[in-house]
Design a protein around this motif. Structure first.
Motif, PDB file in Angstrom:
ATOM      1  N   ILE A 160     -20.410  67.807 -40.395  1.00 59.36           N
ATOM      2  CA  ILE A 160     -21.773  67.308 -40.150  1.00 59.36           C
ATOM      3  C   ILE A 160     -22.418  68.082 -39.008  1.00 59.36           C
ATOM      4  CG2 ILE A 160     -23.141  65.306 -39.408  1.00 59.36           C
ATOM      5  CD1 ILE A 160     -20.895  63.544 -40.670  1.00 59.36           C
ATOM      6  N   VAL A 161     -21.689  68.221 -37.916  1.00 57.10           N
ATOM      7  CA  VAL A 161     -22.218  68.925 -36.737  1.00 57.10           C
ATOM      8  C   VAL A 161     -21.782  70.387 -36.815  1.00 57.10           C
ATOM      9  CG1 VAL A 161     -22.386  68.919 -34.220  1.00 57.10           C
ATOM     10  CG2 VAL A 161     -22.032  66.767 -35.443  1.00 57.10           C
ATOM     11  N   SER A 162     -22.360  71.078 -37.765  1.00 56.84           N
ATOM     12  CA  SER A 162     -22.015  72.493 -37.980  1.00 56.84           C
ATOM     13  C   SER A 162     -23.159  73.162 -38.721  1.00 56.84           C
ATOM     14  CB  SER A 162     -20.729  72.603 -38.809  1.00 56.84           C
ATOM     15  OG  SER A 162     -20.992  72.312 -40.180  1.00 56.84           O
ATOM     16  N   PRO A 163     -23.128  74.485 -38.844  1.00 54.37           N
ATOM     17  CA  PRO A 163     -24.175  75.178 -39.607  1.00 54.37           C
ATOM     18  C   PRO A 163     -24.268  74.710 -41.066  1.00 54.37           C
ATOM     19  CG  PRO A 163     -22.985  76.745 -38.251  1.00 54.37           C
ATOM     20  CD  PRO A 163     -22.234  75.451 -38.157  1.00 54.37           C
ATOM     21  N   GLU A 164     -23.154  74.191 -41.622  1.00 53.63           N
ATOM     22  CA  GLU A 164     -23.178  73.710 -43.007  1.00 53.63           C
ATOM     23  C   GLU A 164     -23.789  72.321 -43.123  1.00 53.63           C
ATOM     24  OE1 GLU A 164     -19.449  74.680 -45.406  1.00 53.63           O
ATOM     25  OE2 GLU A 164     -18.705  74.713 -43.343  1.00 53.63           O
ATOM     26  N   GLY A 165     -23.736  71.548 -42.039  1.00 50.73           N
ATOM     27  CA  GLY A 165     -24.252  70.190 -42.046  1.00 50.73           C
ATOM     28  C   GLY A 165     -25.688  70.151 -41.565  1.00 50.73           C
ATOM     29  N   TYR A 166     -25.879  69.659 -40.321  1.00 52.98           N
ATOM     30  CA  TYR A 166     -27.237  69.605 -39.777  1.00 52.98           C
ATOM     31  C   TYR A 166     -27.855  70.991 -39.657  1.00 52.98           C
ATOM     32  CZ  TYR A 166     -26.503  64.680 -38.538  1.00 52.98           C
ATOM     33  OH  TYR A 166     -26.269  63.326 -38.571  1.00 52.98           O
ATOM     34  N   GLY A 167     -27.007  71.983 -39.495  1.00 53.90           N
ATOM     35  CA  GLY A 167     -27.529  73.344 -39.361  1.00 53.90           C
ATOM     36  C   GLY A 167     -28.214  73.852 -40.605  1.00 53.90           C
ATOM     37  N   ALA A 168     -27.927  73.239 -41.770  1.00 56.46           N
ATOM     38  CA  ALA A 168     -28.565  73.653 -43.023  1.00 56.46           C
ATOM     39  C   ALA A 168     -30.002  73.156 -43.108  1.00 56.46           C
ATOM     40  CB  ALA A 168     -27.760  73.132 -44.218  1.00 56.46           C
ATOM     41  N   ASN A 169     -30.344  72.176 -42.271  1.00 57.36           N
ATOM     42  CA  ASN A 169     -31.723  71.683 -42.247  1.00 57.36           C
ATOM     43  C   ASN A 169     -32.600  72.590 -41.386  1.00 57.36           C
ATOM     44  OD1 ASN A 169     -31.094  69.341 -43.721  1.00 57.36           O
ATOM     45  ND2 ASN A 169     -30.613  68.173 -41.868  1.00 57.36           N
ATOM     46  N   PRO A 170     -33.832  72.789 -41.774  1.00 55.67           N
ATOM     47  CA  PRO A 170     -34.730  73.533 -40.886  1.00 55.67           C
ATOM     48  C   PRO A 170     -35.042  72.712 -39.637  1.00 55.67           C
ATOM     49  CG  PRO A 170     -35.948  72.604 -42.736  1.00 55.67           C
ATOM     50  CD  PRO A 170     -34.507  72.350 -43.025  1.00 55.67           C
ATOM     51  N   TYR A 171     -35.186  73.382 -38.515  1.00 58.22           N
ATOM     52  CA  TYR A 171     -35.562  72.704 -37.276  1.00 58.22           C
ATOM     53  C   TYR A 171     -37.044  72.363 -37.328  1.00 58.22           C
ATOM     54  CZ  TYR A 171     -36.798  72.121 -32.329  1.00 58.22           C
ATOM     55  OH  TYR A 171     -37.290  71.633 -31.129  1.00 58.22           O
ATOM     56  N   ILE A 172     -37.382  71.137 -36.958  1.00 65.47           N
ATOM     57  CA  ILE A 172     -38.780  70.706 -36.904  1.00 65.47           C
ATOM     58  C   ILE A 172     -39.320  71.065 -35.529  1.00 65.47           C
ATOM     59  CG2 ILE A 172     -40.348  68.736 -37.083  1.00 65.47           C
ATOM     60  CD1 ILE A 172     -38.050  67.338 -38.726  1.00 65.47           C
ATOM     61  N   GLU A 173     -40.282  71.947 -35.485  1.00 69.19           N
ATOM     62  CA  GLU A 173     -40.822  72.431 -34.213  1.00 69.19           C
ATOM     63  C   GLU A 173     -41.609  71.316 -33.515  1.00 69.19           C
ATOM     64  OE1 GLU A 173     -40.231  75.297 -32.854  1.00 69.19           O
ATOM     65  OE2 GLU A 173     -39.245  76.343 -34.529  1.00 69.19           O
ATOM     66  N   VAL A 174     -41.109  70.868 -32.377  1.00 68.37           N
ATOM     67  CA  VAL A 174     -41.779  69.832 -31.592  1.00 68.37           C
ATOM     68  C   VAL A 174     -42.059  70.358 -30.191  1.00 68.37           C
ATOM     69  CG1 VAL A 174     -40.817  67.871 -32.873  1.00 68.37           C
ATOM     70  CG2 VAL A 174     -39.520  68.845 -30.981  1.00 68.37           C
ATOM     71  N   THR A 175     -43.008  69.715 -29.524  1.00 65.79           N
ATOM     72  CA  THR A 175     -43.410  70.209 -28.198  1.00 65.79           C
ATOM     73  C   THR A 175     -43.468  69.112 -27.134  1.00 65.79           C
ATOM     74  OG1 THR A 175     -45.748  69.892 -28.782  1.00 65.79           O
ATOM     75  CG2 THR A 175     -44.787  72.071 -29.204  1.00 65.79           C
ATOM     76  N   LYS A 176     -43.492  67.847 -27.533  1.00 67.81           N
ATOM     77  CA  LYS A 176     -43.727  66.776 -26.561  1.00 67.81           C
ATOM     78  C   LYS A 176     -42.431  66.063 -26.176  1.00 67.81           C
ATOM     79  CE  LYS A 176     -48.570  66.207 -27.761  1.00 67.81           C
ATOM     80  NZ  LYS A 176     -49.677  65.271 -28.031  1.00 67.81           N
ATOM     81  N   PRO A 177     -42.434  65.373 -25.025  1.00 66.19           N
ATOM     82  CA  PRO A 177     -41.198  64.736 -24.548  1.00 66.19           C
ATOM     83  C   PRO A 177     -40.750  63.525 -25.368  1.00 66.19           C
ATOM     84  CG  PRO A 177     -43.033  64.252 -23.067  1.00 66.19           C
ATOM     85  CD  PRO A 177     -43.527  65.287 -24.014  1.00 66.19           C
ATOM     86  N   LEU A 178     -41.699  62.869 -26.048  1.00 68.55           N
ATOM     87  CA  LEU A 178     -41.357  61.708 -26.878  1.00 68.55           C
ATOM     88  C   LEU A 178     -41.685  62.040 -28.330  1.00 68.55           C
ATOM     89  CD1 LEU A 178     -40.508  58.750 -27.282  1.00 68.55           C
ATOM     90  CD2 LEU A 178     -42.881  58.090 -26.802  1.00 68.55           C
ATOM     91  N   VAL A 179     -40.660  62.044 -29.171  1.00 69.10           N
ATOM     92  CA  VAL A 179     -40.852  62.306 -30.602  1.00 69.10           C
ATOM     93  C   VAL A 179     -40.546  61.021 -31.358  1.00 69.10           C
ATOM     94  CG1 VAL A 179     -40.212  63.706 -32.589  1.00 69.10           C
ATOM     95  CG2 VAL A 179     -40.189  64.714 -30.293  1.00 69.10           C
ATOM     96  N   VAL A 180     -41.556  60.437 -31.955  1.00 69.14           N
ATOM     97  CA  VAL A 180     -41.404  59.196 -32.725  1.00 69.14           C
ATOM     98  C   VAL A 180     -41.057  59.560 -34.163  1.00 69.14           C
ATOM     99  CG1 VAL A 180     -42.617  57.163 -33.607  1.00 69.14           C
ATOM    100  CG2 VAL A 180     -42.985  57.916 -31.254  1.00 69.14           C
ATOM    101  N   VAL A 181     -39.956  59.017 -34.654  1.00 71.10           N
ATOM    102  CA  VAL A 181     -39.524  59.275 -36.026  1.00 71.10           C
ATOM    103  C   VAL A 181     -39.683  57.983 -36.806  1.00 71.10           C
ATOM    104  CG1 VAL A 181     -37.662  60.114 -37.498  1.00 71.10           C
ATOM    105  CG2 VAL A 181     -37.868  60.958 -35.152  1.00 71.10           C
ATOM    106  N   THR A 182     -40.579  57.988 -37.767  1.00 72.28           N
ATOM    107  CA  THR A 182     -40.888  56.769 -38.514  1.00 72.28           C
ATOM    108  C   THR A 182     -40.904  57.052 -40.011  1.00 72.28           C
ATOM    109  OG1 THR A 182     -42.427  54.887 -38.652  1.00 72.28           O
ATOM    110  CG2 THR A 182     -43.405  57.083 -38.393  1.00 72.28           C
ATOM    111  N   GLY A 183     -41.186  56.028 -40.803  1.00 71.02           N
ATOM    112  CA  GLY A 183     -41.228  56.183 -42.257  1.00 71.02           C
ATOM    113  C   GLY A 183     -41.887  54.985 -42.900  1.00 71.02           C
ATOM    114  N   PRO A 184     -42.108  55.033 -44.207  1.00 66.51           N
ATOM    115  CA  PRO A 184     -42.799  53.943 -44.897  1.00 66.51           C
ATOM    116  C   PRO A 184     -41.950  52.697 -45.090  1.00 66.51           C
ATOM    117  CG  PRO A 184     -42.154  55.627 -46.458  1.00 66.51           C
ATOM    118  CD  PRO A 184     -41.834  56.172 -45.098  1.00 66.51           C
ATOM    119  N   GLY A 185     -40.629  52.799 -44.868  1.00 63.57           N
ATOM    120  CA  GLY A 185     -39.759  51.640 -45.060  1.00 63.57           C
ATOM    121  C   GLY A 185     -38.323  51.982 -44.747  1.00 63.57           C
TER     122      GLY A 185
END
Length: 505
Positions: free
Chosen positions: A155-180
């Protein structure tokens, strides 16, 4: 119904204070804050905690808008299956679009939309992504994490999370939400922690929670109402054993958080190379809702009504083929556990009794449909279906007449106007149904107000129906249900169709 059991102001103050403490305690590290539940228009919280501001959470974020940006996650399977948000009757993909518009109204920064567990097989998902990208919204695709949930090294490797693209963020608080629920917010947050660490930047994770409320009893109706609301997800409230062991303190959490906590803790420690700051899933949460309860009995009664409401809705959804039998049975089990009956919802008994009375009076009323509407002072107003209009429209007209002190015999809308609208509907628009729906009747009422003072006075009382409960003896059309919801009426129905028609039902 107007009794207050919750202080919205105290809640916002408490929640804001503890979020800022989380940010400051990290020594300037970026905080990924997963938002559980509805970030805007949290009508469930408003129903079970009378006095809760349905937009409290977004107002809180608005205060920190210079520090925050938002990532919206949506599970690809929910798009493919057209999963619906019950409060608004819209699919999850449309809910994402609605959320973006609402966030913009509050001047909050939208970073991107992430489609989680993406597999590239659904045309509906591709269409959704195209729609966003062509409107200038950044999108990302995260596939199922290899090795999850047991193989932390993968999971914590280039094959796991590393396979996901990094979401470019800039602010100190990143709110992660969804429709449900089940939108992939946790996986997205942890994936970002991995990528931040790879880039030599430290970041932290926390969870903004509302339900279950950790510092009230496990079987408190407010917590049981959460189980009823998430019956389709099979959520079960439990005592947080990790918290009890670490602190000797009882705390309530739910099965998914408890099950995943050891894995999440190991993942965070693997990413950071340090011991996790969290000893329990309750530690991870920023949840001060319990401190906003100012009248426990009021909240208990409201929550019991929500448990009943959820069961009635489950019955209708099962009839419509939207849910499986085990989901309905789960909702019924919670009713039995709290010793509740459908008839404990006052409007249910009134609607059914009136319909039965009309049937006994005359056999031509065998197919009569009745809607009962409880006003803020406890008065229950009824309306029945007729050749002119549906039961929902009749009940709303009768209710605003009552609130305006207008005699029952006075017409708010001329019968000739109603007849002409019916002709347009059937002769010109070729509708199979002649009876006017709720929206059509309210439009006629508004127009009549230009020349009829009584109609104008009555129309002004429509806003007084917000927060009222109603029940119909037959399944409402989508149109009528949405109109009543737009008026702010909490409506339920018996799981019976008006006719045997499959399309024109």
């Amino acid at each position: 119904m107007s009794k207050i059991g919750f202080s919205a102001q105290k809640y916002i103050e408490e929640q804001t204070k503890y979020i800022l403490e989380r940010i400051e305690s990290g020594g300037g590290e970026r905080l990924y804050l997963e938002f559980g539940g509805k970030l805007v228009q949290d009508k469930h919280a408003m129903r079970v905690l009378p006095g809760f501001d349905e937009n409290a959470k977004i107002k809180l974020l608005q205060k920190m808008k210079d520090q925050a940006e938002i990532i919206i996650c949506v599970y690809s399977g929910d798009i493919a299956t057209s999963k619906t948000r019950q409060d608004f009757g819209i699919t999850y993909d449309l809910e994402v679009l609605r959320l973006i518009d609402v966030f913009r109204q509050y001047d909050l920064s939208i970073n991107s939309v992430v489609v989680t567990r993406y597999d590239g097989t659904s045309p509906a998902v591709e269409k959704f992504l195209n729609r966003l990208e062509r409107r200038g919204i950044k999108t990302y695709k995260h596939r199922f994490t290899k090795g999850y949930p047991t193989d932390v090294d993968t999971i914590v490797s280039p094959e796991g999370y590393g396979a996901n693209p990094y979401i470019e963020v800039t602010k100190p608080l990143v709110v992660v939400t969804g429709p449900g629920g089940g939108s992939g917010k946790l996986a997205t947050s942890l994936s970002q922690l991995y990528h931040e660490n790879i880039r030599g930047r430290k970041a932290r994770y926390a969870k903004f929670e509302t339900f279950p409320i950790w510092n009230i009893p496990l079987k408190h109706p407010v917590n049981v109402a959460y189980e009823a609301a998430t019956a389709d997800l099979k959520d079960v409230n439990l005592i947080d054993s990790f918290h009890l062991e670490a602190y000797g303190e009882m705390a309530v959490n739910y099965n998914r958080d408890l099950e995943v906590f050891p894995v999440v803790k190991r993942i965070i420690e693997k990413i950071t190379g340090e011991e996790s700051e969290y000893k329990s899933p309750t530690d991870m949460g920023v949840n001060r809702a319990g401190f906003g309860i100012i009248d426990d009995e009021v909240c208990r009664e409201a929550a019991n009504q929500e448990i009943i409401r959820r069961y009635i809705i489950a019955e209708c959804d099962y009839k419509k083929g939207k849910i499986s039998e085990d989901v309905m049975e789960r909702a019924k089990l919670l009713m039995d556990e709290m010793n509740l009956k459908v008839e404990d919802r006052k409007v249910v008994t009134v609607a059914r009794d009136y319909a039965e009375k009309k049937r006994q009076e005359n056999e031509r009323y065998n197919n009569v449909v009745v809607l009962a509407l409880e006003l803020d002072d406890g008065t229950v107003i009824t309306g029945r279906s007729s050749r002119r209009m549906v039961a929902a429209a009749a009940a709303v007209l009768n209710a605003i007449k009552h609130l305006s002190g207008i005699a029952d015999g006075i017409h708010l809308i001329s019968p000739n106007i109603l007849a002409e609208i019916q002709k347009l509907k059937t002769d010109v628009l070729q509708s199979e149904k002649a009876s006017l729906n709720c929206e059509e009747v309210l439009t006629a009422l508004t127009i009549s107000g230009a020349t009829n003072p009584s109609a104008q006075v009555a129309a002004e009382k429509l806003k007084c129906l917000r927060g009222c409960r109603a029940h119909c003896t037959a399944i409402l059309s989508d149109k009528d249900e949405n109109t009543l919801k737009s008026l702010g009426i909490d409506v339920t129905s018996d799981p019976e169709y008006i006719t045997n028609n499959l399309y024109y039902s």
